[in-house]
Design a protein around this motif. Sequence first.
Motif, PDB file in Angstrom:
ATOM      1  N   ILE A  69      11.286 -20.456  32.248  1.00  0.00           N
ATOM      2  CA  ILE A  69      10.922 -22.176  32.454  1.00  0.00           C
ATOM      3  C   ILE A  69      10.181 -22.179  33.526  1.00  0.00           C
ATOM      4  CG2 ILE A  69      12.923 -23.031  33.817  1.00  0.00           C
ATOM      5  CD1 ILE A  69      12.726 -25.326  31.754  1.00  0.00           C
ATOM      6  N   LEU A  71       9.173 -25.038  36.384  1.00  0.00           N
ATOM      7  CA  LEU A  71       9.253 -26.368  36.710  1.00  0.00           C
ATOM      8  C   LEU A  71       8.375 -26.749  37.905  1.00  0.00           C
ATOM      9  CD1 LEU A  71      13.258 -26.691  37.175  1.00  0.00           C
ATOM     10  CD2 LEU A  71      12.087 -27.491  35.231  1.00  0.00           C
ATOM     11  N   ILE A 118       9.140 -13.877  42.937  1.00  0.00           N
ATOM     12  CA  ILE A 118      10.703 -13.812  42.902  1.00  0.00           C
ATOM     13  C   ILE A 118      11.466 -13.699  41.642  1.00  0.00           C
ATOM     14  CG2 ILE A 118      12.282 -16.104  43.465  1.00  0.00           C
ATOM     15  CD1 ILE A 118      10.079 -17.402  45.276  1.00  0.00           C
ATOM     16  N   GLY A 123      14.246 -10.968  40.741  1.00  0.00           N
ATOM     17  CA  GLY A 123      15.285 -11.166  39.646  1.00  0.00           C
ATOM     18  C   GLY A 123      16.172 -12.843  39.636  1.00  0.00           C
ATOM     19  N   VAL A 124      15.365 -13.723  40.385  1.00  0.00           N
ATOM     20  CA  VAL A 124      16.146 -15.013  40.533  1.00  0.00           C
ATOM     21  C   VAL A 124      15.969 -15.678  39.167  1.00  0.00           C
ATOM     22  CG1 VAL A 124      16.127 -17.145  41.584  1.00  0.00           C
ATOM     23  CG2 VAL A 124      15.845 -15.347  43.011  1.00  0.00           C
ATOM     24  N   SER A 125      16.830 -16.327  38.657  1.00  0.00           N
ATOM     25  CA  SER A 125      16.772 -17.091  37.397  1.00  0.00           C
ATOM     26  C   SER A 125      15.482 -18.016  37.308  1.00  0.00           C
ATOM     27  CB  SER A 125      18.133 -17.786  36.989  1.00  0.00           C
ATOM     28  OG  SER A 125      18.221 -18.903  37.655  1.00  0.00           O
ATOM     29  N   ILE A 127      14.797 -20.832  36.298  1.00  0.00           N
ATOM     30  CA  ILE A 127      14.965 -22.463  36.313  1.00  0.00           C
ATOM     31  C   ILE A 127      15.041 -22.577  37.933  1.00  0.00           C
ATOM     32  CG2 ILE A 127      17.241 -22.172  35.865  1.00  0.00           C
ATOM     33  CD1 ILE A 127      17.055 -25.101  34.628  1.00  0.00           C
ATOM     34  N   ILE A 128      15.969 -21.763  38.456  1.00  0.00           N
ATOM     35  CA  ILE A 128      16.102 -21.993  39.922  1.00  0.00           C
ATOM     36  C   ILE A 128      15.069 -21.560  40.922  1.00  0.00           C
ATOM     37  CG2 ILE A 128      17.719 -21.361  41.811  1.00  0.00           C
ATOM     38  CD1 ILE A 128      18.968 -23.195  39.742  1.00  0.00           C
ATOM     39  N   ALA A 129      14.428 -20.483  40.515  1.00  0.00           N
ATOM     40  CA  ALA A 129      13.262 -20.036  41.456  1.00  0.00           C
ATOM     41  C   ALA A 129      12.131 -21.119  41.394  1.00  0.00           C
ATOM     42  CB  ALA A 129      12.702 -18.879  40.730  1.00  0.00           C
ATOM     43  N   LEU A 131      12.258 -24.307  40.462  1.00  0.00           N
ATOM     44  CA  LEU A 131      12.632 -25.634  40.998  1.00  0.00           C
ATOM     45  C   LEU A 131      12.566 -25.381  42.389  1.00  0.00           C
ATOM     46  CD1 LEU A 131      14.579 -28.178  41.157  1.00  0.00           C
ATOM     47  CD2 LEU A 131      16.555 -26.615  41.268  1.00  0.00           C
ATOM     48  N   GLY A 132      12.978 -24.408  43.283  1.00  0.00           N
ATOM     49  CA  GLY A 132      12.612 -24.222  44.585  1.00  0.00           C
ATOM     50  C   GLY A 132      11.206 -24.450  44.833  1.00  0.00           C
ATOM     51  N   MET A 133      10.277 -23.303  44.052  1.00  0.00           N
ATOM     52  CA  MET A 133       9.067 -23.648  44.348  1.00  0.00           C
ATOM     53  C   MET A 133       8.586 -24.981  44.164  1.00  0.00           C
ATOM     54  SD  MET A 133       6.623 -21.650  45.039  1.00  0.00           S
ATOM     55  CE  MET A 133       7.267 -20.045  44.956  1.00  0.00           C
ATOM     56  N   VAL A 254       8.253 -29.568  28.981  1.00  0.00           N
ATOM     57  CA  VAL A 254       9.179 -29.106  28.368  1.00  0.00           C
ATOM     58  C   VAL A 254       9.558 -29.519  27.234  1.00  0.00           C
ATOM     59  CG1 VAL A 254      11.737 -28.285  28.581  1.00  0.00           C
ATOM     60  CG2 VAL A 254      10.370 -28.361  30.750  1.00  0.00           C
ATOM     61  N   PRO A 264      13.928 -22.659  23.706  1.00  0.00           N
ATOM     62  CA  PRO A 264      14.197 -22.575  25.090  1.00  0.00           C
ATOM     63  C   PRO A 264      14.852 -21.414  25.615  1.00  0.00           C
ATOM     64  CG  PRO A 264      15.230 -24.525  24.025  1.00  0.00           C
ATOM     65  CD  PRO A 264      14.586 -23.611  23.054  1.00  0.00           C
ATOM     66  N   GLU A 265      15.420 -20.738  24.390  1.00  0.00           N
ATOM     67  CA  GLU A 265      16.084 -19.437  24.619  1.00  0.00           C
ATOM     68  C   GLU A 265      15.028 -18.312  24.496  1.00  0.00           C
ATOM     69  OE1 GLU A 265      18.669 -20.573  21.731  1.00  0.00           O
ATOM     70  OE2 GLU A 265      20.430 -20.994  23.173  1.00  0.00           O
TER      71      GLU A 265
ATOM     72  N   PHE C 268      24.400 -20.052  35.300  1.00  0.00           N
ATOM     73  CA  PHE C 268      24.775 -19.530  33.950  1.00  0.00           C
ATOM     74  C   PHE C 268      26.454 -19.694  33.767  1.00  0.00           C
ATOM     75  CE2 PHE C 268      21.824 -16.644  35.818  1.00  0.00           C
ATOM     76  CZ  PHE C 268      20.846 -16.800  34.707  1.00  0.00           C
ATOM     77  N   GLY C 306      12.520 -27.185  50.047  1.00  0.00           N
ATOM     78  CA  GLY C 306      12.071 -26.010  49.196  1.00  0.00           C
ATOM     79  C   GLY C 306      12.357 -24.722  49.787  1.00  0.00           C
ATOM     80  N   ILE C 309      16.045 -23.652  49.679  1.00  0.00           N
ATOM     81  CA  ILE C 309      16.323 -23.257  48.071  1.00  0.00           C
ATOM     82  C   ILE C 309      15.915 -21.729  47.848  1.00  0.00           C
ATOM     83  CG2 ILE C 309      16.051 -23.619  45.712  1.00  0.00           C
ATOM     84  CD1 ILE C 309      15.729 -26.511  46.702  1.00  0.00           C
ATOM     85  N   LEU C 310      14.652 -21.520  48.178  1.00  0.00           N
ATOM     86  CA  LEU C 310      14.070 -20.202  48.126  1.00  0.00           C
ATOM     87  C   LEU C 310      14.673 -19.127  48.346  1.00  0.00           C
ATOM     88  CD1 LEU C 310      10.229 -21.195  47.768  1.00  0.00           C
ATOM     89  CD2 LEU C 310      11.651 -20.619  45.847  1.00  0.00           C
ATOM     90  N   VAL C 313      18.339 -18.689  47.153  1.00  0.00           N
ATOM     91  CA  VAL C 313      18.435 -18.086  45.876  1.00  0.00           C
ATOM     92  C   VAL C 313      17.910 -16.582  45.909  1.00  0.00           C
ATOM     93  CG1 VAL C 313      18.217 -19.956  44.476  1.00  0.00           C
ATOM     94  CG2 VAL C 313      16.294 -19.048  44.925  1.00  0.00           C
ATOM     95  N   ALA C 317      20.292 -13.351  44.735  1.00  0.00           N
ATOM     96  CA  ALA C 317      19.962 -12.707  43.897  1.00  0.00           C
ATOM     97  C   ALA C 317      20.061 -10.990  44.297  1.00  0.00           C
ATOM     98  CB  ALA C 317      18.360 -12.869  43.385  1.00  0.00           C
ATOM     99  N   ARG C 320      23.116  -9.625  44.914  1.00  0.00           N
ATOM    100  CA  ARG C 320      23.942  -9.518  43.395  1.00  0.00           C
ATOM    101  C   ARG C 320      23.348  -8.215  42.830  1.00  0.00           C
ATOM    102  NH1 ARG C 320      22.611 -14.348  40.879  1.00  0.00           N
ATOM    103  NH2 ARG C 320      20.478 -13.396  40.206  1.00  0.00           N
TER     104      ARG C 320
END
Lengths: 324, 504, 328
Positions: A69, A71, A118, A123-125, A127-129, A131-133, A254, A264-265, C268, C306, C309-310, C313, C317, C320
Amino acid sequence: MLEAISRFREKHGEILVLFTILAVTVLAIAVATGGGFLSIKFLRSMAFQLPMLGLLALAQMGPMLTGGIDLSVISTANLSGIVAALILTSMTGVPAIIVAVLGALLTALGAGVLNGFIIAIIGVSPIIATLGMMIFLRGVALVVTRGSIISGFPESFLYLGEGTLAGIPLPLIIFIGMVAVFATIIAKTPYGLSAYMIGSNETATKFSGVNTTWVKFRTYLTSAFIAGITSFIMITRYNTAQAGTGFSFLLLTVLICVLGGISPEGGVGKVTGLILAIVILQVISSGFNLMGLSSHLASAIWGVILIFALFLNKLIFLEERGNA
Amino acid sequence: MDEGVFLEATNVSKHYGGVTALEDVDMGINRGEVHCLVGENGSGKSTLVKIITGVVRPESGARIEIEEEIYSSLKPIQSYEKGIQVVHQDLSMFPNLTIAENIGIGQYIEHGRLFVNWSDIKNRARKAFEQLDVEFALQTRLGDLSLADQQLVAICRALASDAKLLIMDEPTASLTQEEVHRLFEIIRGLKENGVTTLFISHRLEEVLEIGDRITVLRNGRKVDTLNKDEATKDDISYLMTGEEIEHEYNLEGYEENETLFKVENLTDGEHYKKVSFEVARGEVKGIIGPLGSGQTNLALSLFGLNSPEEGKIILDGEEVHLDSISKAMNLGIGYVPEDRLTQGVVLEQPTDNNLILTSLEQFTSSSTGLLKEDRQTEFVEEAVEEFDIKIGDPEDPAISLSGGNQQKVVVAKWVSIEPKLLIMNRPTHGIDIAAKGNIYDLISELAAKGMGIILISDEVDEVIENSHNTMVMKEGQIVDKIKSEELSSEELYNELTSSEVDIK
Amino acid sequence: MISKELLKRTEFYLLIVIVIISTVLTIITDQFLTFSNWFDLLRNNSFLGILALGELVVLISGGIDVSFTATATVAQYAMGIIISRYVGNLFLAFLIPGVIGIGLGSINALIIFFTGVPAVVVTIATLNVFNGLLQFTTGGKWIYNLPASFKNFAQIKIVEIPQPDGWPVGLSILVLFWVGAIILTWLILNRSTIGRKLYAMGGNDEAARRAGFSIFRLMLFAYCYMGFLAGIASVVQAQQNQVIQPNAIVGRELDVLAATVIGGASVFGGKGSVLGTVLGVLLLAIVRNGLILLGVSSYWHKVATGLIILVAVVVMALQRKFRSEAAA
């Protein structure tokens, strides 16, 4: 014959649902507006309005196809627009327009590179990456503009958003061009095929020798590029550039993708569905506007339609499973 | 130990739409026995388990008697209260919770319980540890354990819920030999304590080793229940498949001097060490060993995914450094992965696209960058023909194909890049006998064309019959190299199960 | 003695970062470590802090909710109308939003459960529906004439610290709602069977189903609890501002999500803690506060948020990645 029909439904079930929704919506709005809806003037205004949201949704589609996704599409478009606006208001003449276009696109690509790095490399998910951006880019836009509104663009630049070519609004031409290119890339190139594959099963795709990191990287880059293109239409349409413009569209992009059948999957969805979904949205919002109804009501209806479509798709899907 | 019947199921049938999953199955499980359930994929094993555990309702007319109580169908809670517990193949545990909580989780569904009693949860866990004679740190996250240990915790959970009948679904599928031995010890220990076990497996050697009685299912029907003493491996596999497995093996000879691929002292620092071997053109090299002996890690290293720390890889006389899949591919190395469903095919996507995924450039026009659809269609038609893939519309998703046909798609997509070396990791895992035969034929055909093949397997006969040379791999090392034709199944099986590792 | 377990925990790193930033701010500014600054900081972040706890519960269950800002707005507006026009009862002021929140939350849970569509999509849709309908029916009008009891309540201080210059500074009673939500959420997540089932479901929903948990009831609980806290938070926000604006809350949903994720919750599912979430909210609050005290233009606040957060995460990551490489 029957088999052919059921086969068509199986493959294009979602498109059929969308067509039905579109037909019902157009009919309802046409009746409610007493035909005013079908006037040339009205259609023209729709043609000017649709491209912006359409392009933003197109930018959202690639990441969603790969199961991610983005955002940050709106903030990317917003910041690019601001960069273009700053250049346009501080330089003059044709060079200003060229530099502005380049500056805006480079800004967008920069955001795309960061997202791609990123998500695909670290390998950040997604939606989160993103979102931060999104928050970060929004902040940069505020810092660059100091919260002020930039206006006063040259006429020649405004032509991008207001002009027509052979009677057709230029934004619509840009939109159709982008859609054609994007649809070709996604349906006919090795990259597009890989993107669908990644959306369904990234590991198996990687094990087939596809450079999945690069495909994902490219996806976010493409998304940002489309956002960059959108920024020109955005600032010319509002005739101003300002931090925060268009943020209410973010979640709508979205929604449009999902209503258009993009899962969305990941791994599922076609540009055709997306276009139908955008047209449905535009018909509703323009129709409501014509009837003097609140745009908020339009957005509520829009949510209701999405939920309705989700249930409908679920029912069709269940029926198919029953037959199997 | 009390004798007598714990569970007696009669006339159990189950239809899904027009498909028969189970038809008129009768089966009895005695108290305190280890009862094995065998059958090919789709023979109805899992449906039977689901009926016993109350997840699925049988067709009317079924009679299930558990400890003198008679049911026509069970609810999950009834099955639970009768002491029936399942250790699922995927374990069905919670990796994010602690070991203690995983074991004591049954507390949460006790009627009307609102608050957690942590000390009770810990006690349940400790009691289960005692019963099994194992020890784990209660507060460790389950996800931090090895799969084998997680399985032990799953057994602990079953015991903590007072299991009288423990159903184990393919429990050895992902265990190393050592761990299988430990599991068998535990099953024997449980048996002494009066716990009945229903052991589901496709590995006949194991079934014969642990089982007291063996029930065979085929196409949803019970074929027979045998006593351990009266059964041989061949009998059972005949009952399972309904056919004598008489496959004609046509492996041709190869030129021993034409070395294609050479590995010297390869070590990845963790999973395997000092691995050396050569593969000649047209040679099929079998690698056999208990699961988890490092074969997969070795294969991945040869496919560019797990860079070795030391050693040399030589292809066509030149040393190569395989640090990415694309590099391995471009050098002519292909890999048929062991897990077809997650690594082999993209199930949801069209079969034709799956077939060209490894060779997208071949189908791309160099001038426009677009895929050439006519070439794709042509290629897909050829592949379907050549590999005998049973398929409806090539644009149907791969999930619509049977397991065997999916595997043929995987092999076909790798053969299409014309690799010099093809690594096949358990290529017949989980596919039916007929498709297995097809894969075996393919192996000999490809070898005859001069391709070098590395065949990794954990099935003794598969390796002996389909390879020129066999290497035995244990605990990360090659412990033996033998000409396949000089090997007998018994010898190889004994060598595999002996616990010592001495390098010959 | 730092145990290995501790080194794995996000909360530990958050705490270190917070301590370092706080120490720096204490050294370079006079105002940072003062009662008045901290009391303000806690009061101003109670609203976000409560919402983040609701989002935590939803994330742990394996879902996500972005509609709660609309839920809060609807709940707040309905409350505003009732207490300003009909009964100016303070108890009702808290009861109504709580009930409305639970109701709207249950709509989310129902749609997600019955369509099987990812929660993020469904809640984006309901965000549009709830908010659109509210804006449409209210026409965006503000509510000013809140009853006196409502106004007086916001002035209550639970602690007062005398200051040398006369005026004492006090900790607002609104912070108590945050504290209450912290305690309640902690009890649910760590002491109740529902909370543990939520963790289990977020970790492996198929296993949860096989263990006999009702997935629907658990989902219903998670989204209703989010709705309930959104209702309570909306009252706190109204108390703080003493005016009800239908456009004040929507748009902040992603800020709340960000705070929760910084606190170690995973999109998740199955992961996250109350402590982490509180620290996540505090980290963002302290940085914003520090920038203000340092006289940095407010335009920089979002950039800082921002970036935090970046960085957070990316670090998580990478951790992990290395851990799974070490384990593989």
